[in-house]
Design a protein around this motif. Structure first.
Motif, PDB file in Angstrom:
ATOM      1  N   ARG A 230       0.827  -1.206   0.000  1.00 38.44           N
ATOM      2  CA  ARG A 230       0.000   0.000   0.000  1.00 38.44           C
ATOM      3  C   ARG A 230       0.867   1.265   0.000  1.00 38.44           C
ATOM      4  O   ARG A 230       0.507   2.276  -0.612  1.00 38.44           O
ATOM      5  CB  ARG A 230      -0.912  -0.037   1.237  1.00 38.44           C
ATOM      6  N   SER A 231       2.014   1.223   0.674  1.00 40.78           N
ATOM      7  CA  SER A 231       2.904   2.390   0.698  1.00 40.78           C
ATOM      8  C   SER A 231       3.423   2.701  -0.702  1.00 40.78           C
ATOM      9  O   SER A 231       3.537   3.864  -1.095  1.00 40.78           O
ATOM     10  CB  SER A 231       4.075   2.139   1.645  1.00 40.78           C
ATOM     11  N   GLU A 234       0.734   4.365  -2.618  1.00 40.44           N
ATOM     12  CA  GLU A 234       0.590   5.744  -2.149  1.00 40.44           C
ATOM     13  C   GLU A 234       1.608   6.649  -2.848  1.00 40.44           C
ATOM     14  O   GLU A 234       1.291   7.767  -3.257  1.00 40.44           O
ATOM     15  CB  GLU A 234       0.791   5.791  -0.635  1.00 40.44           C
ATOM     16  N   THR A 406      -1.288   2.722   6.055  1.00 43.81           N
ATOM     17  CA  THR A 406      -0.874   1.928   4.892  1.00 43.81           C
ATOM     18  C   THR A 406      -0.711   0.439   5.205  1.00 43.81           C
ATOM     19  O   THR A 406      -0.209  -0.312   4.366  1.00 43.81           O
ATOM     20  CB  THR A 406       0.457   2.476   4.328  1.00 43.81           C
ATOM     21  N   VAL A 418       1.784   5.619   8.603  1.00 45.31           N
ATOM     22  CA  VAL A 418       1.783   6.078   7.209  1.00 45.31           C
ATOM     23  C   VAL A 418       3.197   6.537   6.866  1.00 45.31           C
ATOM     24  O   VAL A 418       3.979   6.879   7.756  1.00 45.31           O
ATOM     25  CB  VAL A 418       0.795   7.242   6.952  1.00 45.31           C
TER      26      VAL A 418
END
Length: 539
Positions: A230-231, A234, A406, A418
């Motif tokens: 997910r990071s 992002e 995240t 995050v």
């Protein structure tokens, strides 16, 4: 046919459903205001909902309601309540779809009740309330989102449960069964045609389902955005926003992170699959060939089972049992739909094999033609939805800046984290000053990001009179205590560039000023987009 007419006369006629009209009727009754229809027409165009503090929230003092600024804890709570309402409504719709329910006007009332319950969840001790504008805007956004899904639910339910519709859909089946019974030797060809007509719908569904899964795997391998966690995603979304350099897209990302993520994934997947190389058509054809081989294997296996069974008079029933058994794990072919042809006296299995191959070839040709015009909307379960589900993860947002955790697992163990925190004014935070023994909220934006503020000596306000040092933010209790925000005194170049580039729009959108303690440092104005992207690369 007479029996269809008899059933039609015995069944009460179904009322025509107009979900858009239902929404208007329910809203007129619920809000009882003369300009409701006009507001519906204006607000129904909005595809996202963005909490507007000035428009949607009023401050409460005793029995008087004043429109004033609110403290940081209140702002955080407002965003959490709004996000919770939206998530609950979406979850309720998904449950109804899964349960294959029919649409009912009460669904609209349920949405309004969810909004009202969320509004009522504001603590009695809080010094603010959500107002009618909030209820109207959020309810309309949710009903607009739900309407299309309710229409699909109603169409699917009626097709599956209306006896007249059901009988009409079986008319051709009954005729074919009767035709097979009367044809004698030539019945094998009709039998094969009938069986392949039953194979076609589940075959089509299986092809699109397999292709959707194949596309999801392919884009995760081929598109860098989806190649990590997910990071990583992002990072690519922030890069995309900087390259586009459009203010409203930033607002979409900040105010509706879940919707933005899903739309970002959808756009990437569709762009990749719908290119000039006809990737989508080729993927569908590959899946078609895969299932064609499965069906050919099932025909061969069924013929083998019955070939030498002279002791069995119900050879076709046995043939159908084996045929459905072999295909059970690859497509949803209902054995019960074949009851009408299982008693046919067919003994020439070699000719049956030939007839099935011929009939199947017509089904394959029709699907190939369809795939030439296929687009992403042809899929029942969209490939981008499959990809998005893999990145859904934790949905908790930083109580200071609103950045989404995240972690790839919902309800994960350990703290929320995050990589990219944001300036806190993007969550409505401003600086306070003390005048006449009282704290007053200024119009000075709080431009620091969480990781820099937790390394500072500044305090943040919690409630009316409680102040907590940023360095000890965990002492503020839930949700602050569930977050890990490593101190970093530096400010990310990305957000320096963003604030400098969109200063005027940000002041207008968030109704504050970049002056006083919120003055933008001169050094920020020298940060270019290239500087921001270069620093982003390092993360």
């Amino acid at each position: 046919m007479q029996w269809v007419a008899e059933v039609s006369s015995a069944v009460s006629p179904q009322e025509e459903v107009d979900i858009d009209v239902d929404i208007e009727v329910v809203f007129l009754d619920h809000f009882k205001e003369s300009n409701v229809v006009k507001q519906i027409l204006n607000l129904y165009q909005n595809t996202i909902f963005s909490l507007d503090i000035e428009k949607h929230v009023s401050k409460k003092i005793g029995f008087r309601i004043l429109s004033k600024t609110l403290n940081d804890a209140n702002l955080n709570n407002m965003h959490r309540i709004t996000e919770s309402i939206i998530m609950r409504v979406k979850a309720n719709i998904e449950k109804k779809e899964k349960d294959k329910m029919d649409y009912n006007q009460t669904f609209i009332h349920e949405i309004l009740n969810e909004v009202e319950e969320g509004m009522n969840s504001v603590p009695n001790s809080a010094n603010y309330i959500f107002n009618k504008e909030y209820k109207m805007d959020l309810s309309l956004y949710l009903c607009r989102m739900a309407a299309e899904r309710f229409k699909d639910m109603h169409a699917a339910f009626r097709k599956a449960n209306d006896p007249v519709v059901y009988l009409e859909s079986k008319r051709e089946d009954f005729f074919k069964c009767f035709q097979i019974s009367c044809q004698g030797a030539s019945s094998i060809t009709t039998f094969a045609d009938f069986l392949c007509s039953k194979i076609a719908p589940p075959l089509r569904h299986a092809i699109y389902e397999k292709t959707a899964l194949d596309i999801a795997r392919d884009v995760k391998d081929k598109i860098p955005d989806f190649g990590g966690n997910r990071s990583t995603l992002e990072y690519f979304m922030l890069k995309y926003l900087a390259e586009e350099e459009k203010f409203e897209k930033f607002m979409y990302y900040l105010n509706a992170p879940g919707d933005f993520l899903n739309n970002y994934i959808k756009t990437k997947v569709e762009t990749y699959r719908l290119d000039k190389n006809r990737r989508l058509e080729m993927s569908l054809r590959d899946s078609l060939f895969h299932y064609y081989e499965n069906i050919r294997s099932a025909i061969f296996a069924s013929n083998t089972v019955v070939k030498d069974r002279k002791d069995r008079k119900d050879k076709i029933s046995l043939w159908l049992d084996e045929f459905c058994r072999v295909l059970r794990d690859v497509q949803d072919l209902s054995r019960s739909d074949l009851k009408g042809i299982e008693h046919q006296e067919i003994t020439d299995t070699e000719f049956l094999n030939y007839a099935m191959t011929e009939a199947l070839s017509h089904v394959i040709d029709d699907l190939r033609k369809e795939f030439e015009e296929a687009c992403m909307s042809s899929f029942e379960r969209q490939p981008h939805t499959i990809v998005a589900e893999q990145f859904a993860g934790c949905q908790e947002q930083c109580p200071f800046c609103g950045a989404v955790c995240t972690n790839t697992m919902p309800n994960h163990d350990g703290d929320h984290r995050v990589v990219f925190h944001r300036p806190q004014f993007l969550r409505g935070h401003r600086w306070y000053e003390r005048r006449l023994f009282k704290w007053h909220k200024t119009d000075n934006f709080k431009i620091g990001i969480c990781s820099s503020l937790v390394s500072s000596d500044y305090l943040f306000r919690l409630g009316e009179d409680r102040w907590i040092p940023y360095k000890k933010y965990r002492d503020a209790g839930h949700p602050y205590s569930t977050w890990s925000i490593p101190p970093d005194p530096s400010m990310q170049a990305y957000w320096k560039w963003f604030v400098s580039s969109f200063r005027t729009q940000l002041e207008h959108r968030y109704n504050g000023k970049f002056h006083g303690k919120g003055e933008i440092p001169a050094s920020w104005k020298t940060v270019t987009k290239q500087n921001a992207l270069a620093e982003l690369e390092k993360w």
